[in-house]
Write a protein that holds these residues in place. Structure first.
Motif, PDB file in Angstrom:
ATOM      1  N   VAL A  59       0.842  -1.205   0.000  1.00 50.86           N
ATOM      2  CA  VAL A  59       0.000   0.000   0.000  1.00 50.86           C
ATOM      3  C   VAL A  59       0.871   1.246   0.000  1.00 50.86           C
ATOM      4  O   VAL A  59       0.613   2.208  -0.734  1.00 50.86           O
ATOM      5  CB  VAL A  59      -0.953  -0.006   1.212  1.00 50.86           C
ATOM      6  CG1 VAL A  59      -1.715   1.309   1.300  1.00 50.86           C
ATOM      7  CG2 VAL A  59      -1.922  -1.167   1.126  1.00 50.86           C
ATOM      8  N   MET A  60       1.922   1.232   0.814  1.00 49.16           N
ATOM      9  CA  MET A  60       2.833   2.371   0.870  1.00 49.16           C
ATOM     10  C   MET A  60       3.483   2.635  -0.482  1.00 49.16           C
ATOM     11  O   MET A  60       3.526   3.774  -0.954  1.00 49.16           O
ATOM     12  CB  MET A  60       3.920   2.100   1.915  1.00 49.16           C
ATOM     13  CG  MET A  60       3.412   1.928   3.327  1.00 49.16           C
ATOM     14  SD  MET A  60       2.894   3.475   4.067  1.00 49.16           S
ATOM     15  CE  MET A  60       4.460   4.305   4.225  1.00 49.16           C
ATOM     16  N   THR A  61       3.989   1.575  -1.112  1.00 47.38           N
ATOM     17  CA  THR A  61       4.685   1.733  -2.390  1.00 47.38           C
ATOM     18  C   THR A  61       3.733   2.221  -3.474  1.00 47.38           C
ATOM     19  O   THR A  61       4.069   3.114  -4.267  1.00 47.38           O
ATOM     20  CB  THR A  61       5.324   0.406  -2.834  1.00 47.38           C
ATOM     21  OG1 THR A  61       6.209  -0.046  -1.819  1.00 47.38           O
ATOM     22  CG2 THR A  61       6.103   0.593  -4.120  1.00 47.38           C
ATOM     23  N   THR A  62       2.556   1.634  -3.535  1.00 49.19           N
ATOM     24  CA  THR A  62       1.587   2.022  -4.551  1.00 49.19           C
ATOM     25  C   THR A  62       1.257   3.503  -4.437  1.00 49.19           C
ATOM     26  O   THR A  62       1.198   4.226  -5.438  1.00 49.19           O
ATOM     27  CB  THR A  62       0.297   1.190  -4.415  1.00 49.19           C
ATOM     28  OG1 THR A  62       0.624  -0.193  -4.559  1.00 49.19           O
ATOM     29  CG2 THR A  62      -0.714   1.579  -5.481  1.00 49.19           C
ATOM     30  N   PHE A  63       1.076   3.965  -3.209  1.00 52.08           N
ATOM     31  CA  PHE A  63       0.763   5.379  -3.007  1.00 52.08           C
ATOM     32  C   PHE A  63       1.951   6.261  -3.367  1.00 52.08           C
ATOM     33  O   PHE A  63       1.833   7.210  -4.139  1.00 52.08           O
ATOM     34  CB  PHE A  63       0.345   5.610  -1.559  1.00 52.08           C
ATOM     35  CG  PHE A  63      -0.018   7.046  -1.262  1.00 52.08           C
ATOM     36  CD1 PHE A  63      -1.265   7.543  -1.609  1.00 52.08           C
ATOM     37  CD2 PHE A  63       0.894   7.896  -0.664  1.00 52.08           C
ATOM     38  CE1 PHE A  63      -1.594   8.864  -1.356  1.00 52.08           C
ATOM     39  CE2 PHE A  63       0.583   9.214  -0.405  1.00 52.08           C
ATOM     40  CZ  PHE A  63      -0.672   9.704  -0.751  1.00 52.08           C
ATOM     41  N   ASP A  64       3.112   5.932  -2.805  1.00 53.45           N
ATOM     42  CA  ASP A  64       4.293   6.770  -3.016  1.00 53.45           C
ATOM     43  C   ASP A  64       4.679   6.893  -4.485  1.00 53.45           C
ATOM     44  O   ASP A  64       5.130   7.941  -4.938  1.00 53.45           O
ATOM     45  CB  ASP A  64       5.488   6.189  -2.240  1.00 53.45           C
ATOM     46  CG  ASP A  64       5.493   6.625  -0.779  1.00 53.45           C
ATOM     47  OD1 ASP A  64       4.641   7.444  -0.412  1.00 53.45           O
ATOM     48  OD2 ASP A  64       6.346   6.132  -0.024  1.00 53.45           O
ATOM     49  N   SER A  65       4.529   5.786  -5.229  1.00 52.23           N
ATOM     50  CA  SER A  65       5.043   5.770  -6.601  1.00 52.23           C
ATOM     51  C   SER A  65       4.075   6.333  -7.629  1.00 52.23           C
ATOM     52  O   SER A  65       4.464   6.588  -8.762  1.00 52.23           O
ATOM     53  CB  SER A  65       5.425   4.335  -6.996  1.00 52.23           C
ATOM     54  OG  SER A  65       4.280   3.498  -6.980  1.00 52.23           O
ATOM     55  N   SER A  66       2.811   6.539  -7.245  1.00 53.20           N
ATOM     56  CA  SER A  66       1.854   6.921  -8.289  1.00 53.20           C
ATOM     57  C   SER A  66       0.932   8.076  -7.937  1.00 53.20           C
ATOM     58  O   SER A  66       0.197   8.551  -8.809  1.00 53.20           O
ATOM     59  CB  SER A  66       1.000   5.706  -8.661  1.00 53.20           C
ATOM     60  OG  SER A  66       0.289   5.215  -7.542  1.00 53.20           O
ATOM     61  N   ILE A  72      -3.364  12.926  -7.407  1.00 54.10           N
ATOM     62  CA  ILE A  72      -3.769  12.993  -6.008  1.00 54.10           C
ATOM     63  C   ILE A  72      -2.956  14.072  -5.304  1.00 54.10           C
ATOM     64  O   ILE A  72      -1.726  14.105  -5.400  1.00 54.10           O
ATOM     65  CB  ILE A  72      -3.572  11.633  -5.316  1.00 54.10           C
ATOM     66  CG1 ILE A  72      -4.443  10.569  -5.994  1.00 54.10           C
ATOM     67  CG2 ILE A  72      -3.898  11.716  -3.825  1.00 54.10           C
ATOM     68  CD1 ILE A  72      -4.172   9.159  -5.517  1.00 54.10           C
ATOM     69  N   ILE A  73      -3.653  14.970  -4.607  1.00 51.53           N
ATOM     70  CA  ILE A  73      -2.986  16.069  -3.921  1.00 51.53           C
ATOM     71  C   ILE A  73      -2.789  15.709  -2.454  1.00 51.53           C
ATOM     72  O   ILE A  73      -3.722  15.300  -1.767  1.00 51.53           O
ATOM     73  CB  ILE A  73      -3.822  17.367  -4.023  1.00 51.53           C
ATOM     74  CG1 ILE A  73      -3.965  17.785  -5.497  1.00 51.53           C
ATOM     75  CG2 ILE A  73      -3.176  18.477  -3.195  1.00 51.53           C
ATOM     76  CD1 ILE A  73      -4.885  18.969  -5.682  1.00 51.53           C
ATOM     77  N   VAL A  74      -1.540  15.856  -1.997  1.00 59.62           N
ATOM     78  CA  VAL A  74      -1.223  15.648  -0.589  1.00 59.62           C
ATOM     79  C   VAL A  74      -0.715  16.975  -0.050  1.00 59.62           C
ATOM     80  O   VAL A  74       0.302  17.490  -0.508  1.00 59.62           O
ATOM     81  CB  VAL A  74      -0.160  14.551  -0.412  1.00 59.62           C
ATOM     82  CG1 VAL A  74       0.220  14.409   1.056  1.00 59.62           C
ATOM     83  CG2 VAL A  74      -0.672  13.227  -0.957  1.00 59.62           C
ATOM     84  N   GLU A  75      -1.442  17.559   0.889  1.00 61.63           N
ATOM     85  CA  GLU A  75      -1.055  18.843   1.447  1.00 61.63           C
ATOM     86  C   GLU A  75      -0.266  18.627   2.730  1.00 61.63           C
ATOM     87  O   GLU A  75      -0.730  17.959   3.655  1.00 61.63           O
ATOM     88  CB  GLU A  75      -2.291  19.699   1.721  1.00 61.63           C
ATOM     89  CG  GLU A  75      -3.038  20.092   0.448  1.00 61.63           C
ATOM     90  CD  GLU A  75      -4.176  21.052   0.731  1.00 61.63           C
ATOM     91  OE1 GLU A  75      -4.402  21.355   1.919  1.00 61.63           O
ATOM     92  OE2 GLU A  75      -4.827  21.488  -0.229  1.00 61.63           O
ATOM     93  N   ASP A  76       0.935  19.150   2.758  1.00 62.42           N
ATOM     94  CA  ASP A  76       1.785  19.019   3.933  1.00 62.42           C
ATOM     95  C   ASP A  76       2.789  20.160   3.921  1.00 62.42           C
ATOM     96  O   ASP A  76       3.593  20.275   3.001  1.00 62.42           O
ATOM     97  CB  ASP A  76       2.502  17.664   3.921  1.00 62.42           C
ATOM     98  CG  ASP A  76       3.398  17.485   5.139  1.00 62.42           C
ATOM     99  OD1 ASP A  76       3.083  18.099   6.176  1.00 62.42           O
ATOM    100  OD2 ASP A  76       4.386  16.755   5.049  1.00 62.42           O
ATOM    101  N   ASP A  77       2.722  21.035   4.918  1.00 60.50           N
ATOM    102  CA  ASP A  77       3.655  22.167   4.946  1.00 60.50           C
ATOM    103  C   ASP A  77       4.771  21.977   5.965  1.00 60.50           C
ATOM    104  O   ASP A  77       5.465  22.911   6.332  1.00 60.50           O
ATOM    105  CB  ASP A  77       2.910  23.472   5.237  1.00 60.50           C
ATOM    106  CG  ASP A  77       2.111  23.390   6.540  1.00 60.50           C
ATOM    107  OD1 ASP A  77       2.191  22.344   7.209  1.00 60.50           O
ATOM    108  OD2 ASP A  77       1.416  24.371   6.856  1.00 60.50           O
TER     109      ASP A  77
END
Length: 482
Positions: A59-66, A72-77
């Motif tokens: 699950v981690m790899t699928t998310f990180d790589s694609s 998909i927007i990931v908001e992190d400041d």
């Protein structure tokens, strides 16, 4: 009422418990002598736990790589935007508690199934008595942890005791910083810098998993590449993926010693180089559990490695004694162990049986991407073991792969020239373990590339690449015949 056949099975792994279910189904009186819990290492410390851990890593790899490619927007400041941040993390303690819970639940389910079928489970270590009685029966002494013993009389014995991790004298696991693959599930925190010694299947799977979970990983390989015994094209894809994702893959590097160094470990290579990390995982093979069981005294021939010699119906050299699983050294796969165990019982109890055929075995390496194989290999073709044609199609051309952001992998198929009969295949892809099944069916049933090419596939689908490879092999066969 006729006499009941008495079967004693030593070891409750896949070979043992599957044999128990078959023997009970065929009316035998079955006793399983097991030391740690039914399911064996496969369920308690190896296959089930590792694949449960890998499920989180996947699950981690699928998310990180694609996620970026898929929009998909990931908001992190935090940290600053100009520095790359890993937004998603894992609680390894929680992951490992889930691993252990599922393993124990699976073991309980297997025990319940054997008991429901009419089998009996004795907790202890089994040893075969040296002599065979005039009626052909043998004795198994089951020794419990408290030292008490029970003598069991058997008309036939199946040994399915598995194997344990091999150790290097100068790199003995301590269960804290230097670990074998049975000990990693006690970790509560993710290793910061993990050194994996051994680049076979176990080493590659754990290296990829911990890298996906967030560890910095160094993979120490004594060979020229990772997965030296696998399809070279598949191994090249995986090694490229490992390096691209930041893994330090050290080829032609043999570990000579591992020792604690403060809060970490120090790995010394045979050429004198030293690597430092927070933890070290030793994945350098396994040793069969056949010592001190009275096997040789009972007439069972062991190989120099300690593995039990068997024929294709699981018979050993001793009358009435069969063997299955990793202790035989045939193929270290749970599916093969289970098949060996079932075959042994079918054979002894007089049911219809087909001898073990390794040419139809399918296997999977649970890295990301997965590597699935069946039948004859590229090495068999290159070495002249079989005359076959091959076509390889990169997944990057597949429309569904493009939609899902899959860039790495391929489908490769081998067929006989002239007839077009499918004799093997390789799939490198996410969930390759599922995609290999059509090729496995083709190999097992001697289907032709024409038959695969003419079967409908869903559009778009990754399985469409299997049909496309078959069409290309069919076209190539026609061209060569004309």
């Amino acid at each position: 009422m006729g006499l009941v056949t008495r079967i004693v099975i030593i070891g409750g792994g896949p070979g043992g418990y599957e044999a128990a279910l078959v023997a009970a189904q065929l009316g035998a009186e079955v006793t399983v002598v097991d030391r740690d819990g039914l399911g064996g290492a496969s369920v308690l410390t190896d296959c089930v736990p590792s694949k449960t851990l890998i499920a989180t890593a996947e699950v981690m790899t699928t998310f990180d790589s694609s996620y970026e490619e898929l929009g998909i927007i990931v908001e992190d400041d935090t940290p600053p935007l100009e520095r790359s941040a890993r937004v998603v993390g894992v609680d390894l303690g929680k992951v490992n508690r889930r691993v252990k819970r599922l393993a124990l639940a699976q073991s309980h389910d297997i025990s319940s199934a054997v008991i429901r079928a009419g089998g009996r489970v004795v907790r202890g270590r089994g040893r075969v008595a040296p002599n065979q009685a005039p009626d052909g029966s043998r004795q198994v002494i089951a020794r419990a942890a408290d030292g008490s013993e029970e003598t069991l009389v058997a008309d036939a014995i199946l040994v399915s005791t598995g194997a344990h991790p091999r150790e290097i004298p100068d790199a003995l696991p301590d269960g804290e910083r230097i670990l074998n693959w049975t000990q990693v599930y006690d970790m509560e925190e993710l290793p910061e810098e993990l050194i994996v010694v051994g680049s076979g299947v176990t080493g590659a799977e754990f290296a990829g998993a911990y890298q996906a979970l967030g560890s910095r990983v160094t993979l120490v390989s004594s060979r020229d590449r990772v997965l030296p015994g696998e399809d070279p094209d598949a191994a090249a894809v995986l090694e490229d993926v490992f390096r691209r994702r930041g893994m330090n893959v050290m080829a032609r590097s043999r570990a000579a010693a591992v020792e604690r160094a403060g809060d970490g470990v120090e790995v010394t290579l045979s050429d004198g180089r030293v690597i430092n990390g927070s933890h070290c995982l030793m994945a350098v093979g396994s040793i069969p559990n056949t010592a001190d069981m009275g096997l040789e005294e009972a007439g069972v021939v062991l190989r120099e490695s300690g593995h039990i010699k068997t024929d294709r119906v699981s018979r050993t050299s001793a009358p009435g004694i069969y063997a299955a699983g990793d202790c035989t050294g045939v193929l270290a796969l749970a599916s093969v162990a289970a098949m060996q165990g079932r075959i042994a019982m079918y054979h002894y109890l007089g049911d219809t049986v087909s001898p073990l055929d390794l040419r139809t075995v399918c296997a999977n390496i649970f890295t990301d991407p997965e590597i699935a194989t069946v039948g004859y290999s590229q090495a068999d073709i290159d070495g002249g073991k079989i005359d076959a044609r091959a076509v390889k199609l990169p997944l990057a051309r597949n429309p569904r792969a493009k939609m899902q952001g899959i860039r790495d992998g391929f489908v490769k198929m081998f067929c006989r020239p002239g007839t077009g009969i499918v004799v093997g295949g390789v799939v490198v892809a996410p969930r390759a373990s599922e995609l290999i099944h059509p090729i496995s069916l083709a190999v097992d049933n001697r289907l032709t590339v024409e038959q695969i090419a003419n079967a409908f596939t869903v559009y778009p689908s990754l399985s469409g690449s299997i049909a496309e490879v078959a069409r290309q092999l069919h076209t190539r066969k026609i061209q060569n015949e004309s």
